[in-house]
Design a protein around this motif. Structure first.
Motif, PDB file in Angstrom:
ATOM      1  N   ILE A 125      64.614  13.007 -28.604  1.00 10.28           N
ATOM      2  CA  ILE A 125      65.145  14.370 -28.682  1.00 10.28           C
ATOM      3  C   ILE A 125      65.217  14.813 -30.137  1.00 10.28           C
ATOM      4  N   ALA A 126      65.605  13.914 -31.019  1.00  7.96           N
ATOM      5  CA  ALA A 126      65.653  14.233 -32.442  1.00  7.96           C
ATOM      6  C   ALA A 126      64.271  14.566 -32.995  1.00  7.96           C
ATOM      7  N   LEU A 127      63.237  13.989 -32.378  1.00  6.94           N
ATOM      8  CA  LEU A 127      61.856  14.255 -32.804  1.00  6.94           C
ATOM      9  C   LEU A 127      61.308  15.557 -32.223  1.00  6.94           C
ATOM     10  N   GLY A 128      62.047  16.166 -31.289  1.00  5.79           N
ATOM     11  CA  GLY A 128      61.632  17.464 -30.772  1.00  5.79           C
ATOM     12  C   GLY A 128      61.226  17.501 -29.313  1.00  5.79           C
ATOM     13  N   ALA A 129      61.404  16.392 -28.588  1.00 10.97           N
ATOM     14  CA  ALA A 129      61.111  16.413 -27.156  1.00 10.97           C
ATOM     15  C   ALA A 129      62.079  17.358 -26.446  1.00 10.97           C
ATOM     16  N   GLU A 130      61.598  18.039 -25.407  1.00 17.82           N
ATOM     17  CA  GLU A 130      62.491  18.935 -24.658  1.00 17.82           C
ATOM     18  C   GLU A 130      63.456  18.132 -23.798  1.00 17.82           C
ATOM     19  N   PHE A 131      62.934  17.135 -23.115  1.00 15.46           N
ATOM     20  CA  PHE A 131      63.807  16.183 -22.439  1.00 15.46           C
ATOM     21  C   PHE A 131      63.082  14.849 -22.353  1.00 15.46           C
ATOM     22  N   VAL A 132      63.825  13.819 -22.004  1.00 17.07           N
ATOM     23  CA  VAL A 132      63.294  12.456 -21.957  1.00 17.07           C
ATOM     24  C   VAL A 132      63.416  11.940 -20.531  1.00 17.07           C
ATOM     25  N   GLU A 133      62.334  11.377 -20.037  1.00 18.85           N
ATOM     26  CA  GLU A 133      62.343  10.842 -18.678  1.00 18.85           C
ATOM     27  C   GLU A 133      62.782   9.388 -18.698  1.00 18.85           C
ATOM     28  N   LEU A 134      63.957   9.143 -18.140  1.00 22.15           N
ATOM     29  CA  LEU A 134      64.399   7.766 -17.906  1.00 22.15           C
ATOM     30  C   LEU A 134      63.649   7.297 -16.675  1.00 22.15           C
ATOM     31  N   HIS A 135      62.694   6.410 -16.884  1.00 18.52           N
ATOM     32  CA  HIS A 135      61.666   6.160 -15.874  1.00 18.52           C
ATOM     33  C   HIS A 135      61.534   4.679 -15.558  1.00 18.52           C
ATOM     34  N   ALA A 136      61.738   4.353 -14.312  1.00 25.01           N
ATOM     35  CA  ALA A 136      61.376   3.034 -13.803  1.00 25.01           C
ATOM     36  C   ALA A 136      60.095   3.208 -12.998  1.00 25.01           C
ATOM     37  N   GLY A 137      59.019   2.615 -13.466  1.00 26.22           N
ATOM     38  CA  GLY A 137      57.723   2.774 -12.813  1.00 26.22           C
ATOM     39  C   GLY A 137      57.665   2.061 -11.471  1.00 26.22           C
ATOM     40  N   LEU A 138      56.554   2.262 -10.771  1.00 25.70           N
ATOM     41  CA  LEU A 138      56.399   1.674  -9.439  1.00 25.70           C
ATOM     42  C   LEU A 138      56.510   0.155  -9.472  1.00 25.70           C
ATOM     43  N   ASP A 139      55.958  -0.461 -10.515  1.00 28.28           N
ATOM     44  CA  ASP A 139      56.020  -1.924 -10.599  1.00 28.28           C
ATOM     45  C   ASP A 139      57.456  -2.393 -10.821  1.00 28.28           C
ATOM     46  N   GLU A 140      58.190  -1.687 -11.703  1.00 29.89           N
ATOM     47  CA  GLU A 140      59.588  -2.066 -11.933  1.00 29.89           C
ATOM     48  C   GLU A 140      60.426  -1.865 -10.672  1.00 29.89           C
ATOM     49  N   GLN A 141      60.154  -0.764  -9.953  1.00 30.41           N
ATOM     50  CA  GLN A 141      60.906  -0.514  -8.720  1.00 30.41           C
ATOM     51  C   GLN A 141      60.665  -1.604  -7.677  1.00 30.41           C
ATOM     52  N   ALA A 142      59.492  -2.230  -7.735  1.00 28.97           N
ATOM     53  CA  ALA A 142      59.145  -3.266  -6.760  1.00 28.97           C
ATOM     54  C   ALA A 142      59.767  -4.622  -7.090  1.00 28.97           C
ATOM     55  N   GLU A 143      60.355  -4.739  -8.279  1.00 26.63           N
ATOM     56  CA  GLU A 143      60.962  -6.010  -8.678  1.00 26.63           C
ATOM     57  C   GLU A 143      62.248  -6.266  -7.895  1.00 26.63           C
ATOM     58  N   ASP A 144      62.542  -7.530  -7.661  1.00 27.11           N
ATOM     59  CA  ASP A 144      63.760  -7.908  -6.944  1.00 27.11           C
ATOM     60  C   ASP A 144      64.986  -7.388  -7.689  1.00 27.11           C
TER      61      ASP A 144
END
Length: 209
Positions: A125-144
């Motif tokens: 955000i300090a670098l100028g992004a409008e918003f940041v996606e807190l993202h767990a990808g499909l592989d992470e979601q598949a983890e136990d």
């Protein structure tokens, strides 16, 4: 109240537009997922924006280098947002932000693969992004043991504009919204539903409640 973003991870732009047509009344941002962009290229972005000129279109490039160049490509094709990987260097994010300012568009920083998502969100955000996606990808979601609650807790702590992607559905959308997110990103909960329009409408109602 959070905006609702549909992440379309189909591989064919005609199928993607058909899905978007069903759900458009209920969503704010149409995301062309990375597999769709790799399959259809810049032409896919143009087709989506032409089909929905009144919607915000996000090109999920997950840019890792050449930030300004790739942002110019995305914005030139009609995208309103481009994603840049949070795991990349500050100069890549800054380059994309430079392009965004020139085009009157915006950068979203995607934290997939980032260990400290909260810290990186604040830096982005300090670098100028409008918003940041807190993202767990499909592989992470598949983890136990994966739980979207991790992202919800991070959003609450971040103190900056964020979205959540990684398991947003009817069961989690209220908690996601209450964490203070700017945008809730739903993928399979919409495109995998038997009735995508009904699913999008129900998610929108909860996101706006």
């Amino acid at each position: 109240m959070a905006k609702l973003q549909v992440a379309i991870d189909l591989l064919n732009i005609d199928d993607a537009i058909a899905l978007a047509t069903k759900v458009a009344p209920y969503i704010d941002i149409i995301e062309l997922g990375t597999p769709l962009i790799k399959s259809e290229g810049l032409a896919g972005i143009r087709k989506m924006k032409d089909a929905f000129p009144d919607k915000l279109v996000l090109a999920d490039f997950k840019t890792a280098d050449a930030g300004e160049l790739e942002a110019n490509m995305a914005f030139g094709a009609g995208a309103d947002y481009i994603t840049v990987l949070g795991a990349t260097g500050d100069s890549t994010i800054a380059g994309a932000v430079k392009s965004a300012k020139a085009h009157g568009k915006s950068v979203v920083v995607d934290t997939i693969g980032v260990k400290d998502r909260v810290k990186r969100a604040q830096e982005a955000i300090a670098l100028g992004a409008e918003f940041v996606e807190l993202h767990a990808g499909l592989d992470e979601q598949a983890e136990d043991g994966y739980s979207i609650q991790v992202l919800i807790d991070e959003a609450t702590r971040a103190g900056v504009a964020v979205s959540i992607a990684g398991g947003v559905n009817l069961s989690s959308i209220t908690a996601v919204k209450n964490s203070g997110v700017t945008v809730a990103v739903a993928g399979a909960a919409i495109y995998g539903a038997e009735d995508p329009a009904k699913a999008a409408k129900e998610l929108q109602e909860l996101a706006m409640a």
